[in-house]
Write a protein that holds these residues in place. Structure first.
Motif, short mmCIF file in Angstrom:
data_model
loop_
_atom_site.label_atom_id
_atom_site.label_comp_id
_atom_site.label_asym_id
_atom_site.label_seq_id
_atom_site.Cartn_x
_atom_site.Cartn_y
_atom_site.Cartn_z
N SER A 25 0.84 -1.21 0.00
CA SER A 25 0.00 0.00 0.00
C SER A 25 0.87 1.26 0.00
O SER A 25 0.57 2.23 -0.70
N THR A 26 1.94 1.22 0.77
CA THR A 26 2.83 2.39 0.83
C THR A 26 3.51 2.63 -0.51
O THR A 26 3.59 3.77 -1.00
N VAL A 27 4.01 1.56 -1.13
CA VAL A 27 4.69 1.70 -2.42
C VAL A 27 3.71 2.18 -3.50
O VAL A 27 4.03 3.06 -4.31
N TYR A 28 2.53 1.59 -3.50
CA TYR A 28 1.54 1.97 -4.51
C TYR A 28 1.13 3.43 -4.36
O TYR A 28 1.01 4.18 -5.35
N SER A 29 0.92 3.88 -3.11
CA SER A 29 0.54 5.28 -2.89
C SER A 29 1.66 6.21 -3.32
O SER A 29 1.43 7.28 -3.90
N GLY A 30 2.89 5.82 -3.05
CA GLY A 30 4.02 6.65 -3.46
C GLY A 30 4.14 6.76 -4.96
O GLY A 30 4.46 7.82 -5.50
N GLN A 31 3.88 5.63 -5.65
CA GLN A 31 3.95 5.65 -7.10
C GLN A 31 2.86 6.57 -7.68
O GLN A 31 3.11 7.35 -8.62
N ARG A 32 1.66 6.51 -7.14
CA ARG A 32 0.57 7.36 -7.63
C ARG A 32 0.88 8.84 -7.39
O ARG A 32 0.63 9.68 -8.26
N LEU A 33 1.41 9.13 -6.21
CA LEU A 33 1.74 10.52 -5.91
C LEU A 33 2.82 11.04 -6.85
O LEU A 33 2.77 12.19 -7.32
N ALA A 34 3.82 10.20 -7.15
CA ALA A 34 4.90 10.62 -8.06
C ALA A 34 4.37 10.87 -9.45
O ALA A 34 4.77 11.83 -10.13
N LYS A 35 3.44 10.03 -9.90
CA LYS A 35 2.88 10.22 -11.23
C LYS A 35 2.08 11.52 -11.31
O LYS A 35 2.11 12.24 -12.32
N LYS A 36 1.33 11.84 -10.26
CA LYS A 36 0.56 13.09 -10.26
C LYS A 36 1.47 14.31 -10.34
O LYS A 36 1.20 15.27 -11.07
N LYS A 37 2.54 14.28 -9.60
CA LYS A 37 3.47 15.42 -9.59
C LYS A 37 4.15 15.56 -10.93
O LYS A 37 4.41 16.67 -11.42
N MET A 38 4.48 14.43 -11.53
CA MET A 38 5.09 14.48 -12.84
C MET A 38 4.10 15.00 -13.87
O MET A 38 4.48 15.72 -14.82
#
Length: 406
Positions: free
Chosen positions: A387-400
């Motif tokens: 869950s932590t890794v998936y949330s981090g990936q989603r947040l990174a994609k939004k910022k990008m």
């Protein structure tokens, strides 16, 4: 038909109440498209599965392997005996020169222990076997020759005759007559009985050989000693004596020895005997002869503390045995006296404490509990990590996506 109409849903009423307690609600099939699978989630799942398997196998190994629990108690046994297994090699002393004696504080004395399962095996200078082992008995030829002699014969005691004993028909009887007079029979070659029985020939024939002493003997469960020493042993005036006069003129006794095994009792799992494999090579002696021209020799003394031990297996079978600790000392011969017998001595004393080793195994329910804890714990932790890794990936994609990351 007459009667009250049957309700189709009445039988399923209880299921509604049971469903309310379902802690694992399921996703509908039509909503399966809302699930998202990722590479990181797959990696985490594979790693988690491997860890689960390894930890489960480790837990299974601990369950199948038994442990040993130790307890101490006062030894209340009385009037028992114990078996001693001895296996000692004397590479520089012939078998015909050695005597093996056992005695204890209760007064039980076994001279030249020939009523037990002890054997002597002749060895040459290189340690190779000369002949098959024979049951330990000092001077076995003497008894055989005595039986073949004329029962009416009356041999000389060479001045040691008494009113009770006027005839000596064997070498052993001449020796005994001399001992009672407190005389020393220094030259057995001058005694016709000894010459006829080949005693001197046997001593000469084995000169330069070695000897292996091995076997089992049963003794009282009290303090005592076992020793291997040169010369014919006997009791006189309450003292334990060895006749070393046949060796006058010989080189000093070389009491080098190897203790292949010394065990008190039956072997049990994990049993360790500190003297097994112990080797000793005699160092140069300060003197060559003792009083009367008797060859000198040191005394190797081993003081053993024997601890009664009980071993209880998983199958509830009991092994009664002993373990021991040891302290070793060595004494050089004393110049000008004959107060110390050369030899290898094992002095043993019994501990009042009984040690019990009991094999144990973890219960099946403990194993199941640990296995479930492993599976559940890893599954929960992996879920949190995923869950932590998936949330981090989603947040990174939004910022990008909004240009906040280069």
């Amino acid at each position: 038909m007459n009667g009250r109409p049957r309700s189709d849903g009445g039988g399923d009423e209880w299921k509604k109440y049971v469903k309310a307690f379902d802690a694992f609600p399921k996703q509908r099939e039509e909503a399966a498209e809302f699930f998202h699978r990722s590479v990181s989630g797959g990696v985490i799942t594979i790693v988690t599965a491997i860890l689960m398997g390894l930890l489960f196998l480790s837990e299974l190994g601990l369950y199948l392997k038994h442990t040993t629990r130790n307890t101490l108690a006062v030894d209340t046994s009385r009037g028992e005996t114990m078996a001693i297994h001895v296996d000692v090699t004397m590479p520089r002393l012939p078998c015909s020169w050695l005597s093996i004696d056992a005695m204890d504080v209760s007064g039980d004395v076994h001279l030249e222990v020939n009523d037990h399962g002890l054997y002597k095996q002749r060895l040459n200078r290189r340690g190779n076997v000369v002949q098959e082992p024979e049951l330990h008995e000092f001077g076995p030829k003497e008894k055989k020759e005595v039986k073949e002699k004329d029962p009416n014969a009356c041999g000389s005691c060479y001045g040691a005759e008494t009113d009770q004993k006027k005839c000596c028909n064997s070498c052993a009887e001449v020796r005994e007559a001399y001992r009672k007079k407190n005389w020393s029979l220094s030259n057995v070659a001058s005694v016709q009985q000894c010459v006829d029985e080949g005693v001197t020939l046997e001593l000469d024939a084995q000169r330069g050989e070695g000897c292996r002493v091995y076997g089992d003997l049963t003794i009282n469960k009290v303090a005592g000693n076992i020793h291997i020493a040169p010369g014919h042993s006997y009791q006189q005036g309450g003292l334990h004596m060895h006749d070393l006069t046949p060796f006058i003129g010989e080189k000093p006794f070389d009491l080098s020895h190897t203790i292949h095994r010394l065990a008190f009792g039956i072997e049990y799992p994990g049993m360790k005997n500190p003297l097994d494999g112990h080797k000793v090579r005699q160092k140069p002696l300060p003197i060559q002869t003792m009083e009367g021209g008797i060859p000198a020799g040191g005394a190797y003394q081993y003081y053993l503390k024997v601890v009664p031990t009980k071993y209880v297996t998983i199958g509830n079978s009991t092994i009664n045995s002993n373990q021991y600790s040891v302290t070793e000392t060595y004494k050089d011969p004393i110049p000008g006296t004959y107060s110390q017998l050369p030899g290898v001595f094992f002095f043993y004393d019994l501990s009042p404490v009984l040690v019990t080793f009991e094999e144990e195994r973890r219960s099946f329910f403990t194993f199941i509990t640990s296995a479930c804890a492993i599976v559940g714990g890893l599954f929960t932790i992996s879920g949190i990590i995923d869950s932590t890794v998936y949330s981090g990936q989603r947040l990174a994609k939004k910022k990008m996506g909004i240009g906040k990351l280069s």
